[in-house]
Every structure is written in structure tokens, then in C-alpha cells.
Design a protein around this motif. Structure first.
Motif, short mmCIF file in Angstrom:
data_model
loop_
_atom_site.label_atom_id
_atom_site.label_comp_id
_atom_site.label_asym_id
_atom_site.label_seq_id
_atom_site.Cartn_x
_atom_site.Cartn_y
_atom_site.Cartn_z
N ASN A 149 0.80 -1.23 0.00
CA ASN A 149 0.00 0.00 0.00
C ASN A 149 0.83 1.27 0.00
O ASN A 149 0.34 2.33 -0.42
N VAL A 150 2.08 1.21 0.46
CA VAL A 150 2.94 2.39 0.45
C VAL A 150 3.92 2.35 -0.72
O VAL A 150 3.96 3.26 -1.55
N ILE A 151 4.70 1.29 -0.82
CA ILE A 151 5.73 1.23 -1.87
C ILE A 151 5.09 1.08 -3.25
O ILE A 151 5.44 1.80 -4.19
N CYS A 152 4.15 0.14 -3.37
CA CYS A 152 3.50 -0.07 -4.68
C CYS A 152 2.35 0.91 -4.89
O CYS A 152 2.31 1.61 -5.90
N GLY A 153 1.42 0.94 -3.95
CA GLY A 153 0.29 1.85 -4.09
C GLY A 153 0.70 3.30 -4.09
O GLY A 153 0.13 4.13 -4.82
N GLY A 154 1.71 3.64 -3.28
CA GLY A 154 2.19 5.02 -3.23
C GLY A 154 2.80 5.48 -4.53
O GLY A 154 2.85 6.69 -4.81
N ALA A 155 3.27 4.52 -5.35
CA ALA A 155 3.86 4.89 -6.64
C ALA A 155 2.84 5.58 -7.53
O ALA A 155 3.20 6.41 -8.38
N MET A 156 1.56 5.24 -7.36
CA MET A 156 0.51 5.85 -8.18
C MET A 156 0.23 7.29 -7.77
O MET A 156 -0.39 8.04 -8.52
N LEU A 157 0.69 7.69 -6.57
CA LEU A 157 0.39 9.02 -6.05
C LEU A 157 1.60 9.95 -6.09
O LEU A 157 1.49 11.13 -5.78
N GLN A 158 2.76 9.42 -6.46
CA GLN A 158 3.98 10.21 -6.36
C GLN A 158 3.99 11.40 -7.29
O GLN A 158 4.44 12.49 -6.90
N ASP A 159 3.55 11.23 -8.52
CA ASP A 159 3.56 12.35 -9.46
C ASP A 159 2.70 13.50 -8.94
O ASP A 159 3.08 14.68 -9.03
N ARG A 160 1.53 13.17 -8.40
CA ARG A 160 0.66 14.19 -7.84
C ARG A 160 1.33 14.91 -6.68
O ARG A 160 1.26 16.15 -6.56
N ASN A 161 2.00 14.15 -5.82
CA ASN A 161 2.68 14.76 -4.67
C ASN A 161 3.87 15.61 -5.11
O ASN A 161 4.13 16.68 -4.55
N LEU A 162 4.61 15.14 -6.11
CA LEU A 162 5.74 15.90 -6.62
C LEU A 162 5.28 17.22 -7.24
O LEU A 162 5.94 18.26 -7.08
N GLU A 163 4.17 17.19 -7.94
CA GLU A 163 3.63 18.42 -8.53
C GLU A 163 3.25 19.42 -7.44
O GLU A 163 3.47 20.63 -7.60
N ALA A 164 2.68 18.93 -6.33
CA ALA A 164 2.32 19.82 -5.23
C ALA A 164 3.56 20.42 -4.58
O ALA A 164 3.59 21.61 -4.23
N VAL A 165 4.60 19.62 -4.44
CA VAL A 165 5.85 20.11 -3.84
C VAL A 165 6.50 21.15 -4.74
O VAL A 165 6.98 22.19 -4.28
N GLU A 166 6.51 20.87 -6.05
CA GLU A 166 7.11 21.82 -6.99
C GLU A 166 6.32 23.12 -7.03
O GLU A 166 6.91 24.22 -7.05
N ALA A 167 4.99 23.04 -7.01
CA ALA A 167 4.16 24.23 -7.05
C ALA A 167 4.36 25.10 -5.81
O ALA A 167 4.29 26.33 -5.88
N ALA A 168 4.65 24.46 -4.67
CA ALA A 168 4.86 25.20 -3.43
C ALA A 168 6.28 25.75 -3.32
O ALA A 168 6.57 26.54 -2.41
N GLY A 169 7.17 25.34 -4.23
CA GLY A 169 8.54 25.84 -4.20
C GLY A 169 9.37 25.28 -3.06
O GLY A 169 10.33 25.93 -2.61
N VAL A 170 9.05 24.07 -2.58
CA VAL A 170 9.81 23.47 -1.49
C VAL A 170 11.15 22.97 -2.03
O VAL A 170 11.17 22.20 -3.00
#
Length: 443
Positions: A347-368
């Protein structure tokens, strides 16, 4: 005839023989896993009031799995023609219907196959619903009466998140270099299901479960208005999800050996399973990852033999080596249950892979600010993962450490790693100040 000669040419024999042997071994494991399904089904019915169902009879389709629920399809779909055929015969004869997730959550802790020693059950006696964590406080300032608040001027917080089958002990040697980071309070957490943290059997150990427990255990009670994130391996997935949820609080993110693969036609969860737990006999670590990730019941048997009897193995280790203490890396391998490790893996390593792009986009948009550190000789999470993440997040800093593997990217170079953290945090702070100044001038 020529084509046949090419196919069976002597140069191709070793590879062909190796592939055939590997296929035979994993086919045998398919049969064993199906047989163990019946064994554990019987034993669970005898020893548990509310057995936790396995996933052998699951019939969830990819469409039925909601991304917001964060339950990975790899729990139900781990392709093996032989295993599917055997389970098809079983389903045809049994006529049973798969349990719902609500029914699957009925189990209690500990299960009969989990360790029940005082150490492993301590979280139940003292459980306040929070994770265990270790704090390394910065040294107190000179007592000149100038500062009277508990949070000193310039003091920072950093949350350290470990990887799979590890614990807060992973960061212990880094914390010894705290003099380099003398204005930082370092907080190393045991993730849900690992170390000294709670290990409930009625939890699915989804990505959001891990994030919410960090919020409940550290961020909220300690009132962390801003903090750095430092993570290793699987912990990088959790760190990115935490940062995407609290971008205004995260000052920087350090990702060490992040398991990230570039976009492709296949579903991200299946790609992560095949790449990180590829069915190979060599090296041994790869074979172990494949067995523990693809075979639910064989993995549970390994945990039953190793984790449940860890006190015996620790005594034998001390007897053989003559040492008083067991190496923390070996000890961490037993500080989980099969239920927590199995579900976190999927649920984290495999399932989380499906959510990583969305999370990376949020991090990039926030300028972290983000830095990625990866060992060039990493055989667990290949260095290409760091390169793929850099391509997805162009503003991130990428450090490829030649000669370092999945562990030595931190171990053996703790002082250098602490200095890299200090430099990155300082640069992140300066860049933030410059951005604020530029914004003020523009206003």
C-alpha cells in the motif's frame, strides 16, 4: 536449423539454464503458497476469534480500487499463471465469496503467529495512539538570561523517516554528528507497524495512515509550524505525501534512495512491484524481496519463524559472536508483524507509486527545496530512480554517490552527510529569504 543453432548456442546456455531454474523455483513457491493458504486458514480459524482474511480469493478489479482509498491493486493482482490456475480450482470448488475490506479489518493484535514478548507488546500496554519517536535536542544556549522561551531563536526542527523493515535506529549514527547541526532538534520516528510503534492488525497501513500518524504523533502535539524532512528509501514516499499535504510547513526535503520510476504504459503500482521485487534468484537480497512481496503466506511463514522467535535468534547471535548487543539493522528486521510489513510494502511502496507524481507536482508548485542523494551502486533501489525523479522535478539537487549502496549512502559517511544537510538547509533558508525579498520589492 540455423535458427535453432542460434537459439541454443553455447553462449546462451548459462542464461537459458538460469532462467529455467528460476522459473522452476518460483513455480514451486506458487504451489507452496497455495498450500499454506489452506494451512493458515485452518489455524487462524482455530486460534483467532476474528481472523484476518488473506488476498488469495480477492476479486477486486483495478476499476474497483479507488486511488483515494490508497489500497494497492498489487494486493490482489500479482500475476502468476500457475498460482491463478490453482486458486481458480480452489475457488471453483469452494464457492466462497471474497471478504469486503470492512470484514478484513476485524482482526486483533497480536495474532497467534506474532511475537508476544514484553518488548513486542509494550505498545499495547502504554499505547496512547501515537508513534514512538526519538528526539535529539540541540545544546542549551549560554545562561545569560537573554532568551527565556523554550524555542530558541534560530532553532529548527527536522523529521527523519526511515525505510522499509527499519526503525528510528537507522538515524542513530547521524544523530551522533549533532554538533554539526547544533541549532536543530532532530526527531526520528518509528513508522506505524515498525520499531516500538503500534502494530494493529485492523489497519491497512496505507500511505495516508502513515501520514496521519506522523501528524498525530509529532506535528500536532509538538506544534511544528515548520520543519525539514529527511527520508530514506520507502520513507521518501511518505515524506513527499506529508510535504504535499503541508507544503507551507516544510522548509526542505532530503530524499535518500527514493523509489521512483518514470512514467510508462503499465500501472505504476505494478511497475514498482516488478522493479523493486523482481523474481530473481540472485542476488540473495533480490530473491528475499521477491519472496516476501509476491507470496503472502510464505512471507508470513518467514515472519513466524524469524520475528516470533527473535529472542531465540538474538541469544544465538550473542553466543556465536560474543557480543552483548545485536546489530540494530538485524534487530529492526524483527520489529514488525507480517501484517504490517505486507500491507506497508503493497500500500505504500507499490500503491504510493501511483500518487507520487501528484505529490511531486504539489511540492514543486509550493517551491519546497528538494535534494536527492542516491548511491551509484544501489542494488535495492537503482540509481536510475534518482535520475527519473530529477527529470520530474528539475529544480531538485541530485547527488550521485559513487561507490555507495542502499545503506552506505548514509552509513560510514555520517559526518559528510550531516555537513550536506547543514549546507542544504542553509542554502534553502537563504533562497527563501531572497525570494521573500524579491516578492516584497515586486509588491
Amino acid at each position: 536449423m540455423l535458427a535453432f543453432a542460434v537459439i541454443v548456442s553455447p553462449s546462451s546456455w548459462p542464461r537459458a539454464v538460469s532462467s529455467a531454474f528460476a522459473a522452476a523455483v518460483f513455480a514451486f513457491l506458487d504451489v507452496v503458497d497455495v498450500l499454506l493458504c489452506f494451512v493458515y486458514g485452518f489455524l487462524d480459524a482455530v486460534f483467532e476469534d476474528s481472523p484476518v482474511s488473506c488476498y488469495c480469493h480477492g476479486s477486486h478489479s483495478a476499476a474497483a480500487l479507488d486511488d483515494d482509498d490508497e489500497v494497492s491493486d498489487t494486493l490482489y493482482h500479482r500475476r502468476s499463471a500457475l498460482r491463478d490456475a490453482l486458486m481458480g480450482l480452489v475457488r471453483g470448488r469452494s464457492g466462497g465469496s471474497p471478504e469486503t475490506e470492512t470484514e478484513r479489518r476485524k482482526g486483533r493484535s497480536p495474532r497467534w503467529s506474532d511475537c508476544g514478548c514484553d518488548s513486542c507488546r509494550a505498545w499495547q500496554r502504554h499505547d496512547d495512539g501515537r508513534l514512538h519517536f526519538v528526539a535529539n535536542q540541540p545544546p542549551p544556549p549560554p545562561n545569560d538570561g537573554a532568551v527565556t522561551t523554550t524555542q530558541q531563536s534560530g532553532e529548527e526542527d527536522a523529521i527523519f523517516i526511515h525505510g522499509f523493515t527499519s526503525s528510528s535506529s537507522f538515524w542513530a549514527t547521524v544523530f551522533r554528528e549533532s554538533s554539526i547541526l547544533n541549532n536543530c532538534r532532530m526527531l526520528a520516528v518509528d513508522l506505524l507497524g515498525f520499531g516500538k510503534s503500534p502494530k494493529p492488525a485492523n489497519c491497512m497501513y496505507r500511505l495516508k495512515d502513515h501520514v496521519e500518524m506522523i501528524e498525530r504523533s509529532l506535528i500536532d502535539p509538538l506544534n511544528l509550524s515548520s520543519f525539514h524532512l529527511v527520508s530514506h528509501s520507502m520513507g521518501c514516499i511518505i515524506a513527499l505525501a506529508l510535504a504535499a499535504k503541508h507544503p507551507e510547513r516544510v522548509r526542505s526535503i532530503t530524499l535518500i534512495a527514493p523509489p521512483y520510476f518514470g512514467a510508462c504504459e503499465e500501472k505504476a503500482s505494478q511497475v514498482a512491484l516488478k522493479r523493486l521485487a523482481e523474481k530473481k534468484l540472485w542476488p540473495p537480497l533480490q530473491f528475499g524481496s521477491a519472496v516476501m512481496s509476491w507470496y503472502e503466506h510464505i512471507g508470513r511463514t518467514v515472519c513466524f519463524l524469524v520475528c516470533k522467535n527473535h529472542l531465540l535468534w538474538e541469544r544465538l547471535f550473542r553466543l556465536i559472536t560474543g557480543k552483548r548487543d545485536v546489530d540494530f539493522l538485524l534487530g529492526d528486521l524483527t520489529k514488525h508483524t507480517h501484517h504490517s510489513a505486507w500491507h506497508t510494502m503493497h500500500n505504500v511502496i507499490c500503491g504510493g507509486a501511483m500518487l507520487q507524481d501528484r505529490n511531486l507536482e504539489a511540492v514543486e508548485a509550493a517551491g519546497v527545496p528538494v535534494q536527492v542523494i542516491h548511491g551509484g551502486d544501489d542494488q535495492v533501489v537503482p540509481a536510475e530512480c534518482g535520475r527519473h525523479l530529477k527529470a520530474k522535478l528539475p529544480g531538485a539537487e541530485l547527488r550521485l554517490m559513487e561507490g555507495c549502496d542502499h545503506k552506505t549512502v548514509v552509513f560510514g559517511r555520517e559526518r559528510g552527510f550531516a555537513e550536506e544537510l547543514r549546507a542544504f538547509w542553509s542554502a534553502s533558508h537563504q533562497n527563501k529569504q531572497l525570494a521573500a525579498s524579491a516578492s516584497g520589492w515586486a509588491g
